[in-house]
Write an enzyme that holds these catalytic residues in place. Structure first.
Site, PDB file in Angstrom:
ATOM      1  N   GLY A  17       0.786  -1.221   0.000  1.00 20.11           N
ATOM      2  CA  GLY A  17       0.000   0.000   0.000  1.00 20.11           C
ATOM      3  C   GLY A  17       0.820   1.275   0.000  1.00 20.11           C
ATOM      4  O   GLY A  17       1.806   1.419  -0.734  1.00 20.11           O
ATOM      5  N   ASP A  64       6.044  -4.988  15.262  1.00 14.49           N
ATOM      6  CA  ASP A  64       4.695  -4.785  15.780  1.00 14.49           C
ATOM      7  C   ASP A  64       4.687  -3.392  16.395  1.00 14.49           C
ATOM      8  O   ASP A  64       5.289  -3.156  17.451  1.00 14.49           O
ATOM      9  CB  ASP A  64       4.370  -5.848  16.843  1.00 14.49           C
ATOM     10  CG  ASP A  64       3.010  -5.639  17.496  1.00 14.49           C
ATOM     11  OD1 ASP A  64       2.370  -4.596  17.245  1.00 14.49           O
ATOM     12  OD2 ASP A  64       2.603  -6.512  18.292  1.00 14.49           O
ATOM     13  N   ASN A  91       3.250   5.274   9.309  1.00 12.07           N
ATOM     14  CA  ASN A  91       2.267   4.923   8.296  1.00 12.07           C
ATOM     15  C   ASN A  91       1.368   3.756   8.686  1.00 12.07           C
ATOM     16  O   ASN A  91       0.239   3.654   8.203  1.00 12.07           O
ATOM     17  CB  ASN A  91       2.999   4.590   6.985  1.00 12.07           C
ATOM     18  CG  ASN A  91       2.092   3.967   5.958  1.00 12.07           C
ATOM     19  OD1 ASN A  91       1.192   4.606   5.427  1.00 12.07           O
ATOM     20  ND2 ASN A  91       2.304   2.677   5.683  1.00 12.07           N
ATOM     21  N   TYR A 157     -12.011   4.574  14.025  1.00 15.47           N
ATOM     22  CA  TYR A 157     -11.069   5.081  13.027  1.00 15.47           C
ATOM     23  C   TYR A 157     -11.040   6.607  13.044  1.00 15.47           C
ATOM     24  O   TYR A 157      -9.970   7.226  13.074  1.00 15.47           O
ATOM     25  CB  TYR A 157     -11.467   4.560  11.654  1.00 15.47           C
ATOM     26  CG  TYR A 157     -10.465   4.863  10.567  1.00 15.47           C
ATOM     27  CD1 TYR A 157      -9.266   4.155  10.480  1.00 15.47           C
ATOM     28  CD2 TYR A 157     -10.717   5.837   9.601  1.00 15.47           C
ATOM     29  CE1 TYR A 157      -8.346   4.420   9.477  1.00 15.47           C
ATOM     30  CE2 TYR A 157      -9.807   6.106   8.592  1.00 15.47           C
ATOM     31  CZ  TYR A 157      -8.625   5.391   8.538  1.00 15.47           C
ATOM     32  OH  TYR A 157      -7.714   5.653   7.538  1.00 15.47           O
ATOM     33  N   ILE A 192      -7.714   5.741  -1.184  1.00 13.16           N
ATOM     34  CA  ILE A 192      -6.562   5.445  -2.025  1.00 13.16           C
ATOM     35  C   ILE A 192      -6.605   3.950  -2.365  1.00 13.16           C
ATOM     36  O   ILE A 192      -7.034   3.134  -1.548  1.00 13.16           O
ATOM     37  CB  ILE A 192      -5.238   5.774  -1.304  1.00 13.16           C
ATOM     38  CG1 ILE A 192      -5.244   7.223  -0.781  1.00 13.16           C
ATOM     39  CG2 ILE A 192      -4.049   5.542  -2.235  1.00 13.16           C
ATOM     40  CD1 ILE A 192      -5.243   8.300  -1.837  1.00 13.16           C
ATOM     41  N   LYS A 193      -6.162   3.593  -3.546  1.00 11.47           N
ATOM     42  CA  LYS A 193      -6.181   2.197  -3.993  1.00 11.47           C
ATOM     43  C   LYS A 193      -5.174   1.357  -3.214  1.00 11.47           C
ATOM     44  O   LYS A 193      -4.062   1.091  -3.655  1.00 11.47           O
ATOM     45  CB  LYS A 193      -5.888   2.124  -5.490  1.00 11.47           C
ATOM     46  CG  LYS A 193      -6.967   2.722  -6.361  1.00 11.47           C
ATOM     47  CD  LYS A 193      -6.599   2.647  -7.837  1.00 11.47           C
ATOM     48  CE  LYS A 193      -7.644   3.334  -8.705  1.00 11.47           C
ATOM     49  NZ  LYS A 193      -7.255   3.342 -10.139  1.00 11.47           N
ATOM     50  N   THR A 194      -5.559   0.963  -2.006  1.00 18.05           N
ATOM     51  CA  THR A 194      -4.757   0.105  -1.143  1.00 18.05           C
ATOM     52  C   THR A 194      -5.694  -0.914  -0.486  1.00 18.05           C
ATOM     53  O   THR A 194      -6.921  -0.778  -0.561  1.00 18.05           O
ATOM     54  CB  THR A 194      -4.042   0.916  -0.039  1.00 18.05           C
ATOM     55  OG1 THR A 194      -5.018   1.402   0.890  1.00 18.05           O
ATOM     56  CG2 THR A 194      -3.254   2.092  -0.614  1.00 18.05           C
ATOM     57  N   PRO A 195      -5.145  -1.909   0.200  1.00 25.24           N
ATOM     58  CA  PRO A 195      -5.996  -2.920   0.852  1.00 25.24           C
ATOM     59  C   PRO A 195      -6.956  -2.375   1.904  1.00 25.24           C
ATOM     60  O   PRO A 195      -7.901  -3.075   2.285  1.00 25.24           O
ATOM     61  CB  PRO A 195      -4.968  -3.867   1.480  1.00 25.24           C
ATOM     62  CG  PRO A 195      -3.785  -3.779   0.580  1.00 25.24           C
ATOM     63  CD  PRO A 195      -3.720  -2.314   0.200  1.00 25.24           C
ATOM     64  N   GLN A 259     -15.447  21.209  -0.169  1.00 26.11           N
ATOM     65  CA  GLN A 259     -16.870  21.393  -0.470  1.00 26.11           C
ATOM     66  C   GLN A 259     -17.600  22.034   0.706  1.00 26.11           C
ATOM     67  O   GLN A 259     -17.299  21.789   1.840  1.00 26.11           O
ATOM     68  CB  GLN A 259     -17.508  20.051  -0.806  1.00 26.11           C
ATOM     69  CG  GLN A 259     -16.877  19.392  -2.043  1.00 26.11           C
ATOM     70  CD  GLN A 259     -17.496  18.077  -2.370  1.00 26.11           C
ATOM     71  OE1 GLN A 259     -18.337  17.979  -3.265  1.00 26.11           O
ATOM     72  NE2 GLN A 259     -17.114  17.036  -1.649  1.00 26.11           N
TER      73      GLN A 259
END
Length: 259
Positions: A17, A64, A91, A157, A192-195, A259
């Site tokens: 990722g 970890d 990250n 989250y 974003i195009k990650t898992p 927006q």
């Protein structure tokens, strides 16, 4: 080229990722990179790929990020291997279960807190002496647009990413007031195009294209992001080009929060 030449970076959650994209970006721009992950096989594979193109640029460590002793050990080993540490990229993170507050569990809440938030504190704490010694250190904490705008079902989250945003400012101010040349900034990506998008793909019946199209509807640029969209921002913050930038947040969101 060579925008971070002579620098040494530690990147958590780097086996795939965003972390993978950041590692490649920094290595190709001249930095040595220590890639860490609980997935040591993935981290070692990435380091081998980087070293095949740029010999001696990458080092891999099992890590970890919720374990303080591992932080101390990994930082010491990485700094020893690279001849110091000048960049820390926090990250590593997870999305956790997508549950409304009434259905959330303490187990899920604590797991998300430990990986997304407590790890950032541990990284900043134990990397700081090495970053100070480098003479020009930079911490980049990966938060999210979810730390700036809430959404139902993402309580754990949202809470961690908002806390990372504010904690970043605290560390930035502490370093500045102490006279240390260590900067600390946060980056806030949208989808974003990650898992991390896998739960959304599952909700779309496993259809990745449909999931991405649905997620893009709320983004003015009408697409989701690529890992390099984030990596380019991280490169800027890791480099001396941003030497007067600290305590700031950078939105990589296709205009979503405008927006």
């Amino acid at each position: 080229m060579n925008r971070v030449a002579g620098k040494a970076a530690l990147i958590t959650g780097a086996a795939g990722g965003l972390g993978r994209a950041m590692a490649w970006m920094l290595a190709r721009e001249g930095a040595k990179v220590a890639v860490t992950d609980v997935d040591i096989a993935g981290a070692e594979a990435l380091a081998a790929e980087i070293n095949a193109e740029i010999p001696g640029a990458a080092f891999a460590y099992a890590h970890d990020v919720t374990d303080e002793d591992q932080w101390i050990d990994v930082i010491a080993r990485a700094a020893g291997a690279m001849g110091g540490l000048s960049i820390l990229i926090n990250n590593a993170g997870i999305g956790g279960s997508l549950l409304w507050s009434e259905k959330d569990t303490l187990e899920n809440w604590r797991k998300v807190q430990a990986i997304n938030l407590e790890s950032v504190m541990l990284g900043c704490k134990h990397a700081m002496p090495h970053l100070r010694a480098s003479g020009a250190g930079s911490i980049v904490n990966i938060s999210s647009v979810a730390g700036l705008a809430a959404a139902p079902g993402m309580g754990a989250y949202n809470a961690t990413k908002a806390a990372v945003w504010m904690y970043t400012k605290t560390v930035a101010l502490e370093a500045a007031k102490a006279g240390w040349n260590v900067r600390c900034n946060s980056v806030h990506p949208v989808f974003i195009k990650t898992p991390i998008l896998d739960p959304f793909i599952a909700m779309a019946g496993g259809d990745e294209t449909t999931a991405h199209e649905k997620l893009a509807r709320g983004i003015p640029m009408k697409r989701i992001g690529e890992p390099d969209d984030v990596a380019w921002c991280v490169l800027y913050l890791a480099s001396d080009e941003s030497k007067f930038v600290t305590g700031a947040e950078f939105k990589i969101d296709g205009g979503m929060l405008a927006q």
